[in-house]
Design a protein around this motif. Sequence first.
Motif, mmCIF file in Angstrom:
data_model
loop_
_atom_site.group_PDB
_atom_site.id
_atom_site.type_symbol
_atom_site.label_atom_id
_atom_site.label_comp_id
_atom_site.label_asym_id
_atom_site.label_seq_id
_atom_site.Cartn_x
_atom_site.Cartn_y
_atom_site.Cartn_z
ATOM 1 N N ALA A 63 0.813 -1.222 0.000
ATOM 2 C CA ALA A 63 0.000 0.000 0.000
ATOM 3 C C ALA A 63 0.842 1.265 0.000
ATOM 4 N N ASN A 64 2.082 1.177 0.466
ATOM 5 C CA ASN A 64 2.929 2.366 0.588
ATOM 6 C C ASN A 64 3.978 2.502 -0.512
ATOM 7 N N LEU A 92 11.782 9.513 10.983
ATOM 8 C CA LEU A 92 11.266 9.770 12.322
ATOM 9 C C LEU A 92 9.746 9.904 12.304
ATOM 10 N N GLY A 93 9.226 10.648 11.343
ATOM 11 C CA GLY A 93 7.776 10.812 11.231
ATOM 12 C C GLY A 93 7.073 9.504 10.922
ATOM 13 N N ASN A 94 7.656 8.697 10.045
ATOM 14 C CA ASN A 94 7.059 7.397 9.723
ATOM 15 C C ASN A 94 7.022 6.483 10.943
ATOM 16 N N LEU A 95 8.077 6.517 11.751
ATOM 17 C CA LEU A 95 8.122 5.683 12.949
ATOM 18 C C LEU A 95 7.090 6.146 13.983
ATOM 19 N N LEU A 96 6.996 7.461 14.200
ATOM 20 C CA LEU A 96 6.052 7.981 15.182
ATOM 21 C C LEU A 96 4.604 7.761 14.733
ATOM 22 N N GLY A 97 4.284 8.184 13.527
ATOM 23 C CA GLY A 97 2.925 7.998 13.016
ATOM 24 C C GLY A 97 2.590 6.536 12.810
ATOM 25 N N GLY A 98 3.578 5.755 12.355
ATOM 26 C CA GLY A 98 3.355 4.332 12.137
ATOM 27 C C GLY A 98 3.073 3.580 13.426
ATOM 28 N N ALA A 99 3.701 4.003 14.529
ATOM 29 C CA ALA A 99 3.443 3.356 15.819
ATOM 30 C C ALA A 99 1.994 3.570 16.253
ATOM 31 N N VAL A 100 1.483 4.782 16.072
ATOM 32 C CA VAL A 100 0.077 5.058 16.404
ATOM 33 C C VAL A 100 -0.836 4.209 15.534
ATOM 34 N N SER A 262 3.868 -5.298 15.392
ATOM 35 C CA SER A 262 5.218 -5.274 14.816
ATOM 36 C C SER A 262 5.203 -5.435 13.305
ATOM 37 N N TRP A 263 4.401 -6.383 12.797
ATOM 38 C CA TRP A 263 4.376 -6.599 11.349
ATOM 39 C C TRP A 263 3.699 -5.438 10.623
ATOM 40 N N THR A 264 2.660 -4.855 11.240
ATOM 41 C CA THR A 264 2.034 -3.676 10.631
ATOM 42 C C THR A 264 3.023 -2.520 10.575
ATOM 43 N N LEU A 265 3.691 -2.265 11.690
ATOM 44 C CA LEU A 265 4.664 -1.171 11.749
ATOM 45 C C LEU A 265 5.786 -1.384 10.750
ATOM 46 N N ALA A 266 6.306 -2.604 10.679
ATOM 47 C CA ALA A 266 7.413 -2.888 9.757
ATOM 48 C C ALA A 266 6.999 -2.673 8.307
ATOM 49 N N GLY A 267 5.811 -3.144 7.937
ATOM 50 C CA GLY A 267 5.371 -3.006 6.550
ATOM 51 C C GLY A 267 5.107 -1.569 6.154
ATOM 52 N N THR A 268 4.426 -0.826 7.030
ATOM 53 C CA THR A 268 4.070 0.550 6.664
ATOM 54 C C THR A 268 5.290 1.472 6.688
ATOM 55 N N VAL A 269 6.216 1.257 7.632
ATOM 56 C CA VAL A 269 7.408 2.108 7.693
ATOM 57 C C VAL A 269 8.356 1.786 6.542
ATOM 58 N N LEU A 270 8.577 0.506 6.274
ATOM 59 C CA LEU A 270 9.486 0.148 5.182
ATOM 60 C C LEU A 270 8.946 0.643 3.845
ATOM 61 N N GLY A 271 7.664 0.387 3.573
ATOM 62 C CA GLY A 271 7.087 0.795 2.298
ATOM 63 C C GLY A 271 7.094 2.302 2.108
ATOM 64 N N SER A 272 6.655 3.034 3.120
ATOM 65 C CA SER A 272 6.579 4.494 2.986
ATOM 66 C C SER A 272 7.965 5.123 2.967
ATOM 67 N N GLN A 273 8.869 4.635 3.816
ATOM 68 C CA GLN A 273 10.206 5.229 3.847
ATOM 69 C C GLN A 273 10.955 4.968 2.550
#
Length: 506
Positions: A63-64, A92-100, A262-273
Amino acid sequence: MSESPASRASHDARDSPDSRDALDSPDSRDALDSLVEKRSIDVVPDAERHGTAFSQFTLWLGANLQITAVVTGALAVVFGAGAFWSIIALLLGNLLGGAVMALHSAQGPRLGLPQMISSRAQFGVRGAIVPLLLVIVMYVGFFASGSVLAGQAVGELTHLGDTTGIILFALVTGVAAAVGYRLIHTLGRIAGVVCALAFVYLGIRLLDRTDLATLLHDRTFDFPLFLLAVSLSASWQLAFGPYVADYSRYLPRTTSPKATFSWTLAGTVLGSQWSMTFGALAAAAAGHAFVGNEVSYIVGLGGGAAVITSLLYFVIALGKLTINVLNTYGGFMSMVTSISGFRGNATLSPRGRAAYIAGIMVAGTAVALLGKDSFLSSFKDFLLFLLTFFTPWSAINLVDYYAIAKEHYDIPALSDPGGRYGAWRWKALSTYAVGVLAQLPFLSTHFYTGPLVAPLGGADISWLVGLAIPAALYWLLAHRDTAHVPDHMVLAPEPCPDRPYATEPG
């Protein structure tokens, strides 16, 4: 006019008992039933749960990895920051927003419900419509803006023009959203692989044109610009919050919340970053040539060969299809949640499902066609403005679920205005209003800029305010008022086996 022997033979073959038996066989019906989703906002029974938490990684990676994320990353450089600090700020923004966002995802397996329906525990069965209405507008807008970009790619591929491309893209999006959960996850896996390969190729081509050390040479640190880049990527992630649990709710109830998170955070941060880093480097390499020509510049990196160009346009359309299906499906879920709060019906027939999705598709397509030549940039600004209205929702939902209710919800009561959650919960609604108003001094858009933006160098930190103030205020107002919180999770009754769209009385 008489039938030919061949025609009669074909007709007889279709109407023969063997043919009818093959079409109506249990295997054929089971294959169709397994593909088309039956559930909407009703609870997913344990018997229908499937998959692993890893499915969240593949979905959010796919998706990202798409063009809009590339443009979002490029904006940090376009606004004046160097690529080096832009990339760090975006991470940093991807990690913070992705955690939420991932904290919302972890609710899915536990509740078995779409994301926004859990809002009823905080806002009331009918009060939840307040953030929902704005979320629906936002999804229609995201559908429209995505359709414009993808429609250009489809128009180039088919040589039919942008308007036809937008309509074709919208139709495919609507069909995919109507089929539902399984197809959405399959699409995410395919897009993840295809788009990842395309981005590797484009990255190599970009670095063939320019030296990476040159692109990262500017190390000048400007705090307001750094903060602006953080806000860009954090806002990108927070936009997924209202529907992220829609795509984890079919996971078995025993799925570890930590694994889902963890898997949601990893996928969204890796894809968007990945996408945003590419965008920042592309903008640094292209300079002013990138602004307004994002798609043509990226496709041009392919080298100009007709086959490569067509493939890249296809990749752009595929990436936008994945995210637009999520927007359509999320909008459909939000509409059903809003209406069912007043009608009292928590289930939906396939025909009703198709009608809701068609409504989202038609509205989004109409806006896309109206805005494709003129106000699209301002319209995107309006969509980002709408983020202001559900950042407080996110804070209230997470504080209530994790800190006050401690994951103990009465799921049947989420559909009963006379139940323990009531029709309207004013502590949450008033906190929500305060959270929205508190952001306005820090908000920066083309049509409105708050008075505290200039002292921050133009950075928009409204999302930080929109998370912190409602979280603290809701905790202060609600943490002692736990009479509505059950001692344990109260599950919904299982569906009747002979009536898949109904439930046994509790």
